[in-house]
Design a protein around this motif. Structure first.
Motif, mmCIF file in Angstrom:
data_model
loop_
_atom_site.group_PDB
_atom_site.id
_atom_site.type_symbol
_atom_site.label_atom_id
_atom_site.label_comp_id
_atom_site.label_asym_id
_atom_site.label_seq_id
_atom_site.Cartn_x
_atom_site.Cartn_y
_atom_site.Cartn_z
ATOM 1 N N TRP A 23 2.920 -7.918 -2.090
ATOM 2 C CA TRP A 23 3.067 -8.313 -0.688
ATOM 3 C C TRP A 23 1.697 -8.580 -0.060
ATOM 4 N N ARG A 43 0.002 -11.783 -1.507
ATOM 5 C CA ARG A 43 0.577 -13.028 -0.978
ATOM 6 C C ARG A 43 0.091 -13.312 0.436
ATOM 7 N N ARG A 44 -0.155 -12.282 1.229
ATOM 8 C CA ARG A 44 -0.541 -12.472 2.624
ATOM 9 C C ARG A 44 -2.048 -12.591 2.822
#
Length: 136
Positions: A65, A68-69
């Motif tokens: 997570w 990806r950010r």
């Protein structure tokens, strides 16, 4: 595969050199000597189940997570800090483990190497505790 074994060996040596453990009072109820069957259960839970769950949550879900950010410069240390914070008094040593496991996860693209490193680390720690409690 050779480089993977090298990383496992280095992580194990660093853990043995820098891990201070936690000082608990002698005779505390948690420090009674486990039977061999209790030790087997401790190994299954502590060296297989816990690393599998923790690697799946931290280096799998949270790391993915964050990656990806943001990027690896955020994903690796943040995951390591959160991982360590949930380990209580051993957090300073665990941050190092989290950074190493995160780096290996990033470089390999797989959870299996960090899981294996985590499992070996926990198995060595539990075995050392067991030997110490048995008076060895």
């Amino acid at each position: 595969f050779r480089s993977f074994l090298y990383v496992v060996a280095v992580a194990t040596v660093l853990n043995l050199l820098f891990s201070r453990g936690v000082d608990l009072p002698r005779g505390a109820p948690l420090l009674t000597t486990p039977s061999p069957s209790d030790f087997a259960v401790m190994l299954i839970v502590g060296a297989l189940v816990a690393p599998f769950v923790e690697e799946t949550l931290f280096r799998g879900a949270l790391f993915g997570w964050l990656l990806r950010r943001w990027n690896a410069w955020v994903a690796v240390p943040v995951t390591a800090i959160v991982f360590a914070a949930l380990h209580g008094p051993t957090a300073p040593v665990i941050v190092f483990h989290g950074l190493l496991f995160g780096y290996v996860r990033l470089r390999t693209g797989s959870l299996w190497p960090s899981f294996l490193m985590h499992a070996v680390n926990n198995a060595l720690a539990l075995t050392g505790l067991y030997i110490t409690l048995r008076g060895g």
